[in-house]
Design a protein around this motif. Structure first.
Motif, PDB file in Angstrom:
ATOM      1  N   ARG A  22       4.688  -9.981 -56.330  1.00 62.32           N
ATOM      2  CA  ARG A  22       4.051 -10.959 -57.219  1.00 62.32           C
ATOM      3  C   ARG A  22       4.901 -11.250 -58.445  1.00 62.32           C
ATOM      4  NH1 ARG A  22      -2.271  -8.996 -57.053  1.00 62.32           N
ATOM      5  NH2 ARG A  22      -2.666  -9.726 -54.938  1.00 62.32           N
ATOM      6  N   SER A  23       5.705 -10.285 -58.872  1.00 59.50           N
ATOM      7  CA  SER A  23       6.529 -10.498 -60.061  1.00 59.50           C
ATOM      8  C   SER A  23       7.747 -11.373 -59.770  1.00 59.50           C
ATOM      9  CB  SER A  23       6.998  -9.155 -60.628  1.00 59.50           C
ATOM     10  OG  SER A  23       7.980  -8.567 -59.792  1.00 59.50           O
ATOM     11  N   LEU A  24       8.036 -11.655 -58.499  1.00 54.71           N
ATOM     12  CA  LEU A  24       9.176 -12.504 -58.168  1.00 54.71           C
ATOM     13  C   LEU A  24       9.007 -13.930 -58.671  1.00 54.71           C
ATOM     14  CD1 LEU A  24      10.025 -11.414 -54.530  1.00 54.71           C
ATOM     15  CD2 LEU A  24      11.256 -10.855 -56.612  1.00 54.71           C
ATOM     16  N   SER A  25       7.783 -14.336 -58.932  1.00 52.47           N
ATOM     17  CA  SER A  25       7.549 -15.705 -59.376  1.00 52.47           C
ATOM     18  C   SER A  25       8.155 -15.971 -60.749  1.00 52.47           C
ATOM     19  CB  SER A  25       6.055 -16.012 -59.385  1.00 52.47           C
ATOM     20  OG  SER A  25       5.408 -15.173 -60.323  1.00 52.47           O
ATOM     21  N   ARG A  26       8.500 -14.943 -61.497  1.00 55.46           N
ATOM     22  CA  ARG A  26       9.109 -15.146 -62.802  1.00 55.46           C
ATOM     23  C   ARG A  26      10.577 -15.537 -62.701  1.00 55.46           C
ATOM     24  NH1 ARG A  26      11.950 -10.806 -62.541  1.00 55.46           N
ATOM     25  NH2 ARG A  26      11.303  -8.690 -62.469  1.00 55.46           N
ATOM     26  N   ARG A  29      14.250 -20.710 -59.357  1.00 51.14           N
ATOM     27  CA  ARG A  29      14.108 -21.082 -57.945  1.00 51.14           C
ATOM     28  C   ARG A  29      15.214 -20.515 -57.074  1.00 51.14           C
ATOM     29  NH1 ARG A  29      13.178 -27.335 -57.660  1.00 51.14           N
ATOM     30  NH2 ARG A  29      13.729 -26.869 -55.527  1.00 51.14           N
ATOM     31  N   ALA A  30      16.448 -20.527 -57.561  1.00 45.88           N
ATOM     32  CA  ALA A  30      17.563 -20.037 -56.751  1.00 45.88           C
ATOM     33  C   ALA A  30      17.438 -18.537 -56.495  1.00 45.88           C
ATOM     34  CB  ALA A  30      18.887 -20.347 -57.440  1.00 45.88           C
ATOM     35  N   GLN A  31      17.146 -17.781 -57.529  1.00 45.65           N
ATOM     36  CA  GLN A  31      16.983 -16.342 -57.358  1.00 45.65           C
ATOM     37  C   GLN A  31      15.802 -16.022 -56.444  1.00 45.65           C
ATOM     38  OE1 GLN A  31      16.553 -15.302 -61.458  1.00 45.65           O
ATOM     39  NE2 GLN A  31      18.736 -14.918 -61.739  1.00 45.65           N
ATOM     40  N   TYR A  32      14.717 -16.756 -56.620  1.00 42.11           N
ATOM     41  CA  TYR A  32      13.547 -16.546 -55.770  1.00 42.11           C
ATOM     42  C   TYR A  32      13.892 -16.832 -54.319  1.00 42.11           C
ATOM     43  CZ  TYR A  32       8.825 -16.945 -53.935  1.00 42.11           C
ATOM     44  OH  TYR A  32       7.697 -16.765 -53.195  1.00 42.11           O
ATOM     45  N   TRP A  33      14.600 -17.944 -54.065  1.00 44.65           N
ATOM     46  CA  TRP A  33      14.978 -18.300 -52.697  1.00 44.65           C
ATOM     47  C   TRP A  33      15.903 -17.241 -52.090  1.00 44.65           C
ATOM     48  CZ3 TRP A  33      19.569 -19.478 -50.221  1.00 44.65           C
ATOM     49  CH2 TRP A  33      19.417 -20.015 -48.944  1.00 44.65           C
ATOM     50  N   LEU A  34      16.866 -16.769 -52.874  1.00 47.95           N
ATOM     51  CA  LEU A  34      17.793 -15.765 -52.354  1.00 47.95           C
ATOM     52  C   LEU A  34      17.075 -14.464 -51.992  1.00 47.95           C
ATOM     53  CD1 LEU A  34      20.864 -16.302 -54.680  1.00 47.95           C
ATOM     54  CD2 LEU A  34      20.767 -16.711 -52.222  1.00 47.95           C
ATOM     55  N   LEU A  35      16.088 -14.079 -52.791  1.00 45.09           N
ATOM     56  CA  LEU A  35      15.390 -12.816 -52.524  1.00 45.09           C
ATOM     57  C   LEU A  35      14.316 -12.928 -51.452  1.00 45.09           C
ATOM     58  CD1 LEU A  35      15.013 -11.286 -56.078  1.00 45.09           C
ATOM     59  CD2 LEU A  35      16.422 -10.462 -54.206  1.00 45.09           C
ATOM     60  N   TYR A 101      22.997 -26.239 -52.725  1.00 39.86           N
ATOM     61  CA  TYR A 101      21.821 -26.142 -53.583  1.00 39.86           C
ATOM     62  C   TYR A 101      22.177 -25.501 -54.923  1.00 39.86           C
ATOM     63  CZ  TYR A 101      17.350 -24.602 -55.400  1.00 39.86           C
ATOM     64  OH  TYR A 101      16.284 -24.364 -56.216  1.00 39.86           O
ATOM     65  N   LEU A 102      22.920 -24.402 -54.872  1.00 33.80           N
ATOM     66  CA  LEU A 102      23.273 -23.706 -56.110  1.00 33.80           C
ATOM     67  C   LEU A 102      24.197 -24.547 -56.984  1.00 33.80           C
ATOM     68  CD1 LEU A 102      23.732 -20.098 -54.711  1.00 33.80           C
ATOM     69  CD2 LEU A 102      21.803 -21.000 -56.011  1.00 33.80           C
ATOM     70  N   VAL A 103      25.144 -25.257 -56.387  1.00 34.69           N
ATOM     71  CA  VAL A 103      26.044 -26.105 -57.170  1.00 34.69           C
ATOM     72  C   VAL A 103      25.277 -27.260 -57.798  1.00 34.69           C
ATOM     73  CG1 VAL A 103      27.969 -27.739 -56.962  1.00 34.69           C
ATOM     74  CG2 VAL A 103      28.145 -25.477 -55.947  1.00 34.69           C
ATOM     75  N   SER A 104      24.385 -27.897 -57.043  1.00 36.82           N
ATOM     76  CA  SER A 104      23.620 -29.015 -57.607  1.00 36.82           C
ATOM     77  C   SER A 104      22.696 -28.535 -58.722  1.00 36.82           C
ATOM     78  CB  SER A 104      22.831 -29.732 -56.523  1.00 36.82           C
ATOM     79  OG  SER A 104      21.807 -28.914 -56.026  1.00 36.82           O
ATOM     80  N   ARG A 105      22.172 -27.330 -58.612  1.00 34.69           N
ATOM     81  CA  ARG A 105      21.355 -26.776 -59.701  1.00 34.69           C
ATOM     82  C   ARG A 105      22.166 -26.605 -60.960  1.00 34.69           C
ATOM     83  NH1 ARG A 105      18.690 -22.124 -60.334  1.00 34.69           N
ATOM     84  NH2 ARG A 105      17.681 -23.260 -61.935  1.00 34.69           N
TER      85      ARG A 105
END
Length: 138
Positions: A22-26, A29-35, A101-105
């Motif tokens: 539940r704490s992953l929502s903090r 987006r990129a970190q969340y997607w990678l994990l 995705y990461l470069v465009s971010r």
């Protein structure tokens, strides 16, 4: 006499894992997607490569995956075709999509002027045809 307040029992491992998920929502987006998503893709590819390594041999699985050896030249061509397609189609698509995705971010994060404003400025500086002169009543 008043009894001291009872303290809550320590969390179980299941509750700790639930709280971590539940704490992953903090995360961004990129970190969340990678994990969450990327780990599943990598685990699936790793499992397929591991299966190919055990069934075909590690060297053969590697050679089939990168295209040195034909899948038909192995003792298990069905598994070899899946491993070959994964190595040639899914892995580059996954890596390219993640990198794009990461470069465009990063580009969006560093952009200080909105795109619409840049286009308007470019059009005004291009000096296109001017407005036609107003006709006088004669």
């Amino acid at each position: 006499m008043v009894d001291p307040p009872l303290s809550a029992p320590p969390d179980t491992r299941r509750e700790q894992a639930r709280d971590w998920c539940r704490s992953l929502s903090r995360l961004n987006r990129a970190q969340y997607w990678l994990l969450t998503r990327a780990v599943r893709w990598c685990a699936g590819f790793g499992a397929l490569y591991g299966l190919g390594g055990f069934v075909l041999g590690w060297g053969t699985a590697y050679e089939v995956m990168i295209g040195i050896k034909s899948p038909r030249d192995t003792p298990h061509p069905g598994l070899s075709v899946v491993l070959s397609l994964t190595g040639w189609l899914l892995v580059p698509a996954f890596v390219g999509g993640a990198a794009g995705y990461l470069v465009s971010r990063e580009i969006d994060r560093r952009r200080s002027v909105p795109g619409v404003e840049v286009l308007d400025r470019m059009r005004s500086e291009a000096g296109g045809p001017s407005e036609p002169p107003a006709r006088g009543d004669a």
